[in-house]
Write a protein that holds these residues in place. Structure first.
Motif, PDB file in Angstrom:
ATOM      1  N   LEU A 248      19.269  88.411 -14.793  1.00 33.88           N
ATOM      2  CA  LEU A 248      18.247  87.721 -14.242  1.00 33.88           C
ATOM      3  C   LEU A 248      18.277  86.264 -14.778  1.00 33.88           C
ATOM      4  O   LEU A 248      18.740  85.785 -15.709  1.00 33.88           O
ATOM      5  CB  LEU A 248      16.867  88.405 -14.782  1.00 33.88           C
ATOM      6  CG  LEU A 248      16.558  89.531 -14.393  1.00 33.88           C
ATOM      7  CD1 LEU A 248      15.059  90.077 -14.949  1.00 33.88           C
ATOM      8  CD2 LEU A 248      16.227  89.721 -13.024  1.00 33.88           C
ATOM      9  N   THR A 249      17.597  85.328 -14.002  1.00 35.99           N
ATOM     10  CA  THR A 249      17.385  83.994 -14.262  1.00 35.99           C
ATOM     11  C   THR A 249      16.537  83.836 -15.214  1.00 35.99           C
ATOM     12  O   THR A 249      15.455  84.709 -15.397  1.00 35.99           O
ATOM     13  CB  THR A 249      17.400  82.836 -13.068  1.00 35.99           C
ATOM     14  OG1 THR A 249      15.933  83.235 -12.456  1.00 35.99           O
ATOM     15  CG2 THR A 249      18.682  83.103 -12.203  1.00 35.99           C
TER      16      THR A 249
ATOM     17  N   GLU B 111      13.178  83.952 -13.483  1.00 34.72           N
ATOM     18  CA  GLU B 111      12.806  85.170 -13.262  1.00 34.72           C
ATOM     19  C   GLU B 111      12.309  85.909 -14.314  1.00 34.72           C
ATOM     20  O   GLU B 111      11.468  86.843 -14.243  1.00 34.72           O
ATOM     21  CB  GLU B 111      13.939  85.987 -12.517  1.00 34.72           C
ATOM     22  CG  GLU B 111      14.153  85.321 -11.026  1.00 34.72           C
ATOM     23  CD  GLU B 111      15.677  86.021 -10.691  1.00 34.72           C
ATOM     24  OE1 GLU B 111      15.724  85.879  -9.235  1.00 34.72           O
ATOM     25  OE2 GLU B 111      16.436  86.266 -11.330  1.00 34.72           O
TER      26      GLU B 111
ATOM     27  N   ILE C 270      16.198  93.878  -7.424  1.00 29.97           N
ATOM     28  CA  ILE C 270      17.042  92.619  -7.476  1.00 29.97           C
ATOM     29  C   ILE C 270      18.043  92.982  -8.682  1.00 29.97           C
ATOM     30  O   ILE C 270      19.413  92.426  -8.533  1.00 29.97           O
ATOM     31  CB  ILE C 270      15.912  91.618  -8.456  1.00 29.97           C
ATOM     32  CG1 ILE C 270      14.999  91.019  -7.423  1.00 29.97           C
ATOM     33  CG2 ILE C 270      16.939  90.452  -8.971  1.00 29.97           C
ATOM     34  CD1 ILE C 270      14.109  89.942  -8.177  1.00 29.97           C
TER      35      ILE C 270
ATOM     36  N   ARG D 133      11.754  93.953  -9.517  1.00 29.22           N
ATOM     37  CA  ARG D 133      12.797  93.872 -10.370  1.00 29.22           C
ATOM     38  C   ARG D 133      13.771  94.685 -10.491  1.00 29.22           C
ATOM     39  O   ARG D 133      15.047  94.355 -10.442  1.00 29.22           O
ATOM     40  CB  ARG D 133      12.069  93.484 -11.995  1.00 29.22           C
ATOM     41  CG  ARG D 133      13.146  93.047 -12.984  1.00 29.22           C
ATOM     42  CD  ARG D 133      12.378  93.132 -14.490  1.00 29.22           C
ATOM     43  NE  ARG D 133      12.327  94.456 -15.048  1.00 29.22           N
ATOM     44  CZ  ARG D 133      11.630  94.654 -15.988  1.00 29.22           C
ATOM     45  NH1 ARG D 133      11.383  93.589 -17.028  1.00 29.22           N
ATOM     46  NH2 ARG D 133      11.403  95.791 -16.503  1.00 29.22           N
TER      47      ARG D 133
ATOM     48  N   HIS E 119       8.916  84.988 -15.102  1.00 34.90           N
ATOM     49  CA  HIS E 119       7.942  85.299 -14.060  1.00 34.90           C
ATOM     50  C   HIS E 119       7.408  86.875 -13.988  1.00 34.90           C
ATOM     51  O   HIS E 119       6.393  87.098 -14.107  1.00 34.90           O
ATOM     52  CB  HIS E 119       8.702  85.166 -12.695  1.00 34.90           C
ATOM     53  CG  HIS E 119       7.964  85.690 -11.580  1.00 34.90           C
ATOM     54  ND1 HIS E 119       6.766  85.465 -10.953  1.00 34.90           N
ATOM     55  CD2 HIS E 119       8.109  87.110 -10.648  1.00 34.90           C
ATOM     56  CE1 HIS E 119       6.236  86.285  -9.910  1.00 34.90           C
ATOM     57  NE2 HIS E 119       7.248  87.024  -9.937  1.00 34.90           N
TER      58      HIS E 119
ATOM     59  N   GLN F 271      17.210  77.773 -13.990  1.00 39.81           N
ATOM     60  CA  GLN F 271      18.011  78.707 -12.838  1.00 39.81           C
ATOM     61  C   GLN F 271      19.264  79.295 -13.370  1.00 39.81           C
ATOM     62  O   GLN F 271      19.950  79.986 -12.560  1.00 39.81           O
ATOM     63  CB  GLN F 271      18.356  77.840 -11.800  1.00 39.81           C
ATOM     64  CG  GLN F 271      16.915  77.117 -11.259  1.00 39.81           C
ATOM     65  CD  GLN F 271      16.024  78.176 -10.926  1.00 39.81           C
ATOM     66  OE1 GLN F 271      16.265  79.195 -10.244  1.00 39.81           O
ATOM     67  NE2 GLN F 271      14.698  77.757 -11.035  1.00 39.81           N
TER      68      GLN F 271
END
Length: 570
Positions: free
Chosen positions: A102-103, A106, A301, A298, A109, A143
């Motif tokens: 994950l970035t 993210e 992803i 999530r 978030h 990012q």
């Protein structure tokens, strides 16, 4: 010497002891610790290795159960606060736990979506996240994926995630460990800024002593006992030293020589009055139903970005049906060409009967073997689906459970993932075998039984994953489980009655095999298998029922195990 705060104590610790082991193996990790910390303070817990620093901070955070005494945060027992307002207490171990694919954007978030109450408007959420990003100074690498960060950046991300829930208390265990001198100083200065600027009470366990002057006070432990609480200057003046590192050695040598006899344990009279409970500006996390779609997004992803696991899933999906086709190529024409016509010539009839018996014995083995082969290959895929799914992210799970993650929402997310995988695997196996191999029977019924068999094994391995401490151990247990399916199913060799009666309810392969054979009941294939085996072939609906119970029971066990993990972390 022991000094105490004169203000109302945000953290109030009274005669706390922690003892582990039983009998002769019993060991005291903390011995009647009493401290008081005012609100908005930044304090460090110091001492030589093994002195009880990490045990103390875990006790303060409500993770380590105390054997005696009590810990109050804002006047509330820490256990009560953990259960009712988990976001009020932030705890970070030495190493952060995150999904590496994950970035940073993210991660924050999803943290906001899982932690901030549903009543908070989206605009307020976005503003708060931006504020945390600026506060943590992490905007330049939002990012980037977490796995690409440096050690200092990872520490900042861990703190930023904890700040999303706006905790009143932050307990940090060795957060500065392994950092270079510049990063360590910057992090310590930032922690002081958090405490003073945002009125948070920050407690840091550290081995590093070069920046302790930034702390409001120090707590010095030795052999599980409190030796000092006060300012950095008071600490140096009291011990008549300019080197804290040298002081650690002095205490260690005193213990070795038997000259360290401990300190007066009864310090309750030195503490300020017991603080009265007061409310905290913290709300409960979102409900299970609101967390569920966040976890689902999530999960998918992560699944898409895990290229290794995706390739493995595709490889199994393609190659396993091909193995069945190769196994069936020579035998199926023989099965389809079995003669069942009636001859009037007695000699010819006897000859045909002998030939039929020979052919049917071979065909029966083939049909039964093909059915079991599909089932075993799908249980292998099921084991791969579920065995590592929870164990591989146990550290992340424990962290999020401490922050109010719903065990039900978490297990439901994993279950949904398994359902989708099993649907694809069972359908492809069923369609490929039926289309390429020309296997008879109804496609829908065969898909139904193979799907529920795969799901039963997947959910069983998910439960194993939920109780296993490592993905390697979970995978090993899953392999053992799949390995027992064939011999205990009775499909190859009939089992003694007492063994089959006991084992059969738990063997998913038996019910998958029986259910699949029942889909052939209108064809000669079923008759020749039934005539050649002593193993009872269960009714199709009974097979569905038993396998459905496997799914429900395994899912319930996975939820129980995750809930137990939650209770251990709160």
């Amino acid at each position: 010497m022991h000094t105490t705060a004169k203000m109302d104590a945000a953290i109030f610790v009274e005669n706390v002891s922690v003892t582990v082991g039983q009998g002769r193996d019993q060991k005291a990790l903390l011995r009647q610790i009493s401290i008081a910390v005012p609100e908005g303070s930044f304090i460090s817990v110091i001492g030589a290795s093994g002195c009880g620093k990490s045990t103390l901070i875990r006790a303060l955070a409500g993770i380590q159960r105390v054997s005696a005494g009590r810990v109050l945060l804002a006047g509330h027992p820490v256990e009560t606060l953990r259960q009712q307002l988990p976001l009020a207490v932030g705890y970070l171990p030495q190493f952060g736990a995150f999904h590496g694919d994950l970035t940073i954007a993210e991660i924050l978030h999803f943290a906001a979506a899982l932690r901030l109450p549903a009543s908070v408007p989206q605009s307020t959420r976005d503003q708060w996240c931006q504020h945390v990003i600026d506060l943590a100074r992490i905007r330049p690498f939002l990012q980037q994926k977490y796995r690409t960060l440096s050690g200092g950046q990872m520490r900042r991300i861990a703190l930023a995630e904890e700040l999303i829930g706006d905790p009143a208390f932050l307990f940090l265990d060795e957060l500065t460990s392994g950092l270079d001198a510049y990063s360590e100083h910057a992090l310590m200065a930032w922690l002081k800024e958090l405490a003073h600027g945002l009125n948070k009470t920050v407690v840091l366990v550290t081995h590093a002593v070069s920046n302790l002057q930034l702390c409001d006070s120090l707590v010095f432990l030795h052999e599980g006992r409190l030796c000092f609480q006060g300012t950095y200057e008071e600490f140096l003046r009291t011990h008549e030293t300019e080197s804290i590192e040298a002081l650690f050695g002095v205490y260690q040598e005193a213990s070795t020589r038997g000259e360290f006899s401990g300190y007066d344990a009864d310090r309750s009279h030195e503490l300020p009055p017991v603080p009265t409970p007061h409310s905290l500006n913290t709300a409960p996390p979102p409900s299970s139903l609101r967390q569920l779609p966040v976890l689902v997004r999530r999960q998918f992803i992560l699944m898409i970005r895990d290229k290794t696991q995706l390739i493995l899933h595709l490889a199994l999906l393609i190659t396993f049906p091909l193995l069945v086709a190769i196994f069936a190529t020579k035998g199926l024409p023989q099965v389809r060409n079995l003669s069942l016509k009636i001859e009037t010539n007695i000699i010819l009839t006897m000859s045909e009967d002998l030939n039929y018996l020979k052919e049917s014995f071979s065909a029966a083995s083939l049909v039964s073997g093909l059915a079991m082969f599909q089932v075993i290959l799908l249980t292998l895929m099921g084991a791969n689906n579920g065995a590592r799914e929870i164990a591989k992210e146990r550290d992340v799970l424990e962290k999020e459970l401490r922050a109010g993650l719903s065990p039900w929402a978490y297990v439901s997310t994993k279950s949904l993932l398994l359902v989708i995988l099993c649907l694809a695997q069972a359908f492809w196996m069923t369609w490929f075998v039926k289309t390429v191999c020309g296997f008879p029977g109804h496609l829908s019924s065969q898909f139904e039984i193979l799907f529920i068999t795969t799901l039963a094994m997947s959910m069983t391995c998910l439960a194993i994953s939920a109780v296993s401490k490592s993905p390697e151990r979970a995978s090993l247990l899953a392999i053992y489980l799949v390995g027992l399916q064939l011999p205990l199913s009775g499909a190859v060799l009939a089992l003694p009655e007492i063994v089959s009666t006991f084992c059969r309810p738990f063997i998913a392969a038996y019910w998958g095999w029986s259910g699949y054979l029942k889909t052939l009941s209108a064809y000669r294939h079923y008759d020749i298998v039934r005539q050649s085996t002593d193993t009872t072939i269960a009714d199709f609906n009974q097979c569905l029922l038993v396998l459905g119970l496997h799914v429900i029971i395994a899912g319930t066990l996975a939820w129980i195990f995750v809930s137990r993990t939650s209770s251990k972390t709160s």
